[in-house]
Write an enzyme that holds these catalytic residues in place. Structure first.
Site, mmCIF file in Angstrom:
data_model
loop_
_atom_site.group_PDB
_atom_site.id
_atom_site.type_symbol
_atom_site.label_atom_id
_atom_site.label_comp_id
_atom_site.label_asym_id
_atom_site.label_seq_id
_atom_site.Cartn_x
_atom_site.Cartn_y
_atom_site.Cartn_z
ATOM 1 N N GLU A 122 -15.935 14.768 42.434
ATOM 2 C CA GLU A 122 -14.615 14.557 42.270
ATOM 3 C C GLU A 122 -13.754 14.819 43.687
ATOM 4 O O GLU A 122 -14.108 15.354 44.434
ATOM 5 C CB GLU A 122 -14.039 15.242 41.021
ATOM 6 C CG GLU A 122 -14.155 14.591 39.755
ATOM 7 C CD GLU A 122 -12.963 13.582 39.271
ATOM 8 O OE1 GLU A 122 -12.270 13.106 40.590
ATOM 9 O OE2 GLU A 122 -12.674 13.081 38.234
ATOM 10 N N ASN A 137 -5.660 12.451 34.954
ATOM 11 C CA ASN A 137 -6.388 11.750 36.116
ATOM 12 C C ASN A 137 -5.589 10.514 36.394
ATOM 13 O O ASN A 137 -4.404 10.229 36.047
ATOM 14 C CB ASN A 137 -7.401 11.064 35.287
ATOM 15 C CG ASN A 137 -8.789 11.954 35.588
ATOM 16 O OD1 ASN A 137 -9.138 12.276 36.775
ATOM 17 N ND2 ASN A 137 -9.536 11.954 34.564
ATOM 18 N N ASP A 161 -10.023 7.263 35.017
ATOM 19 C CA ASP A 161 -10.613 8.370 35.770
ATOM 20 C C ASP A 161 -9.613 8.364 36.963
ATOM 21 O O ASP A 161 -8.354 7.968 36.959
ATOM 22 C CB ASP A 161 -12.064 8.466 36.113
ATOM 23 C CG ASP A 161 -12.333 9.793 36.142
ATOM 24 O OD1 ASP A 161 -11.656 10.791 36.936
ATOM 25 O OD2 ASP A 161 -13.266 10.526 35.300
#
Length: 294
Positions: A21, A150, A201
């Protein structure tokens, strides 16, 4: 229904992460950075040489913002920290929130130098997270009752912010002050993906204002116009792509992290590139991430 453009890129890093991430690229050093959140690792990749370093972390880090060549800002489950780039040492900077059950998640730096950063429950508990605005060491709560924050990114002129709660799966937009990155209006739904496979995301916004969003569970990066119309889908060779970032000398390439979190042995065997980091292999009109302003 948009047919995905087949993957034409390459694996940028073979070392997989349980939860890759928070990628970003520092043009000053030619280095890409990202996190393995649950593995408590900060990954460093010098693009030209291919030199790779993994830095163990004392916390769950998720976002890195460059301040200057000597310092970085790191968002974590224990708050915001300054990282000395030469020694790797951390010093406390600011408390994000007083919620020990939460951790940081997605975030981006606005052109003004302010940071938007989201928090969430460690087990993605519903409505336990928030989105914050950080200017210097001043932290302001913008939105609460968010499950998985997100898709935080900003239009090229700095007048619009985008974000999503992956649990709700709606891409939101809100007018903001270009000088401060603070909202000037109410957030509205830009694209409703609540009935579509996969979750919204991480995202980045390019120089033309297009929003590039990693679609967790759908093996793709999707592209939206500023009016919310989806115009393209690019295949990623991993089921759970997590976040894109522009990189390269001209910010004209797209890096995408991924994850194998939540997969059992059979799922991982069927998805051998899960958790790896990819170069999408296409030319984009990207923008370098702004520095965080102290």
């Amino acid at each position: 229904m948009i047919d995905p453009v087949p993957f034409s890129g390459r694996i940028l890093c073979n070392l997989d992460s349980a939860l890759g991430e928070g990628p970003t690229f520092d043009p000053g050093s030619g280095t890409a950075w990202w996190f393995n959140i649950t593995g408590q690792e900060l990954h460093e990749l010098h693009i030209e040489s291919g030199r790779k370093t993994v830095h163990p972390l004392p916390f769950l880090g998720s976002v890195l913002a460059v301040i200057d060549p000597a310092r970085q800002l790191i968002a974590s489950d224990q708050g915001l920290f300054l990282r000395d780039t030469e020694s790797g040492k951390f010093s406390p900077f600011a408390l994000l929130e007083d919620e020990p059950a939460n951790r940081s998640n997605d975030g981006r730096v606005h052109p003004s130098g302010a940071l938007w950063i989201g928090t969430m429950g460690r087990g993605a508990e519903k409505h336990s997270g928030s989105i914050y605005h950080v200017a210097g060491n001043r932290v302001t709560k913008l939105y609460g009752n968010i499950s998985i924050p997100n898709a935080i990114c900003f239009s090229p002129d700095g007048a619009t912010a985008y974000f999503a709660d992956t649990d709700v799966n709606q891409l939101m937009r809100v007018d903001i002050d270009p000088a401060t990155a603070l909202p000037t209006g109410d957030a509205v739904v830009l694209a409703d993906e609540s009935s579509s496979p996969g979750g919204l995301d991480g995202a980045v916004c390019d120089a033309d204002g297009l929003i590039w969003n990693a679609r967790w569970g759908a093996s793709s990066v999707d592209v939206y116009k500023p009016d919310g119309q989806k115009i393209a889908r690019y295949a990623v060779p991993a089921t759970q792509p997590s976040c894109p970032a522009f990189f390269g000398a001209k910010a004209d390439r797209l890096l995408v992290t991924s994850a194998w979190q939540g997969m059992d042995g059979a799922a991982r065997a069927a998805d051998p590139d899960a958790g790896k980091t990819f170069d999408l292999g296409i030319e984009v009109k990207g923008r370098f991430e702004p520095a965080f302003l102290l």
